[in-house]
Design an enzyme around this catalytic site. Structure first.
Site, mmCIF file in Angstrom:
data_model
loop_
_atom_site.group_PDB
_atom_site.id
_atom_site.type_symbol
_atom_site.label_atom_id
_atom_site.label_comp_id
_atom_site.label_asym_id
_atom_site.label_seq_id
_atom_site.Cartn_x
_atom_site.Cartn_y
_atom_site.Cartn_z
ATOM 1 N N SER A 96 0.850 -1.189 0.000
ATOM 2 C CA SER A 96 0.000 0.000 0.000
ATOM 3 C C SER A 96 0.883 1.235 0.000
ATOM 4 C CB SER A 96 -0.898 0.019 1.240
ATOM 5 O OG SER A 96 -1.587 1.245 1.355
ATOM 6 N N TYR A 132 -2.119 -0.205 10.290
ATOM 7 C CA TYR A 132 -2.156 -0.584 8.872
ATOM 8 C C TYR A 132 -0.871 -0.129 8.174
ATOM 9 C CZ TYR A 132 -3.972 -1.162 4.121
ATOM 10 O OH TYR A 132 -4.140 -1.558 2.818
#
Length: 288
Positions: free
Chosen positions: A156, A169
Site C-alpha cells: 500500500s 495498517y
C-alpha cells in the site's frame, strides 16, 4: 488493457493451464485477479475466510474457468499451518503453482500506538505475517519445480508515505514492502531460480476495505483496473507496481514519496507533510 496473448508470451508463469493461488480472493482485488486469470485459462485456487462470500466467489470464478479448474479453500492467513494446508490442497488438486498472490488484508483501525494490543496484533498477523506465511508455504515448492514463477505481495502507498489515520495498517504495509524487497533480492540470488517477486501498490481502490462506502467512490479505481495495471506492469518487468487512481497521478505519488523520504534527508519533523510548520512548504513542493 494488455492482450492476454501478449501477457502470456512475456510471462510464461501465467500460461493457460498453469496454477494461480490468491489469498483474499473472495472480494476486491483478489476476486478481480481470480476472474481475469481464469479467463486466461489458468487454474485458480481462491483462499479467504470461509463462508458464503468465499462460496459465491468460487462459483463466480468457476462460471468463467469451469468447475474443474477452480478450488476454494477456507484459509486464515494469520495461521501458518493453514497456509501449509492451502499449499498441500493446491498441489494435490492441480500440481505445481506458478503464481502466488499474497493479497489478504484487513483494515480495522485498532487506534493509538498504546491502545488495543490484541487488535494491533490481529491486524499485523493478517497483513504482514499472512504474507510471510504464504511465502514460507509456497516459495520452496515453486523453486523446487524449476519453472517460471511469480510471487506478488499486496502492499500500500500507506506503507511508504505513512499518513496519519491508521498507524497499525501503515506499519503492516511498510513491513510488506521491506519484506518483498528482501524476497526479490533473495530470489534473484538463488542459484537456478526462475521465481520473481513483485510488490503491488494499489492506489485508492474500491474493495471490502473501503470504509463507509456502499458503492465505488468517483476517485477510486475498481479491482479490475488494478489487475489490468498489474498485468501490464509485470509484462514490463516492474518490481514496484505503483498504481494511480482517479484522484492521484503517478507524478503526485512520486512527489509525496519524495517528500516522505526527504523528512529524513532534511531532518524535518516526523510526518512533516502534516506538521503545521511545513504544510505550506509541502504545498509549494507539490505545485512545483
Amino acid at each position: 488493457m494488455t492482450a492476454d496473448a501478449e501477457i502470456q508470451t512475456a510471462l510464461p508463469a501465467l500460461a493457460s493451464g498453469n496454477v494461480a493461488v490468491i489469498t483474499g480472493a473472495a472480494s476486491g482485488i483478489g476476486l478481480a485477479a481470480a476472474k481475469r486469470l481464469a479467463a486466461m485459462g489458468m487454474k485458480i485456487v481462491l483462499a479467504d475466510i470461509g463462508g458464503a462470500r468465499l462460496d459465491e466467489a468460487g462459483n463466480a470464478v468457476a462460471a468463467i474457468g469451469g468447475n474443474g479448474a477452480v478450488l476454494a479453500v477456507a484459509t486464515d492467513v494469520s495461521r501458518s499451518g493453514e497456509l501449509d494446508r492451502l499449499a498441500d490442497k493446491a498441489f494435490e488438486a492441480f500440481g505445481e503453482v506458478s503464481l502466488l498472490m499474497n493479497n489478504a488484508g484487513v483494515g480495522n483501525n485498532p487506534g493509538k500506538p498504546w491502545e488495543n494490543r490484541d487488535a494491533w496484533r490481529r491486524l499485523l498477523d493478517v497483513n504482514f505475517w499472512g504474507v510471510v506465511h504464504g511465502v514460507e508455504a509456497f516459495a520452496p515448492r515453486m523453486l523446487a519445480a524449476g519453472k517460471a514463477g511469480l510471487i506478488v505481495n499486496t502492499g500500500s502507498k500507506q506503507g511508504i508515505t505513512t499518513p496519519p489515520g491508521n498507524l497499525a495498517y501503515n506499519v503492516s504495509k511498510a513491513g510488506v514492502k521491506t519484506f518483498t524487497e528482501g524476497l526479490a533480492h533473495a530470489l534473484r540470488n538463488e542459484p537456478g531460480a526462475k521465481v520473481a517477486a513483485h510488490l503491488l501498490i494499489p492506489g485508492f481502490t474500491y474493495t471490502g476495505l473501503t470504509e463507509g462506502a456502499t458503492e465505488k467512490p468517483a476517485g477510486a479505481w475498481t479491482g479490475e483496473q488494478v489487475i489490468d495495471f498489474m498485468l501490464a506492469s509485470l509484462v514490463r518487468g516492474d518490481f514496484y507496481i505503483l498504481c494511480p487512481d482517479n484522484e492521484a497521478t503517478r507524478s503526485m505519488d512520486e512527489k509525496r514519496m519524495a517528500w516522505a523520504i526527504g523528512d529524513i534527508i532534511e531532518n524535518r519533523p516526523a510526518l512533516s507533510r502534516w506538521h503545521p510548520d511545513h504544510k505550506e512548504a509541502f504545498a509549494a513542493f507539490m505545485d512545483g
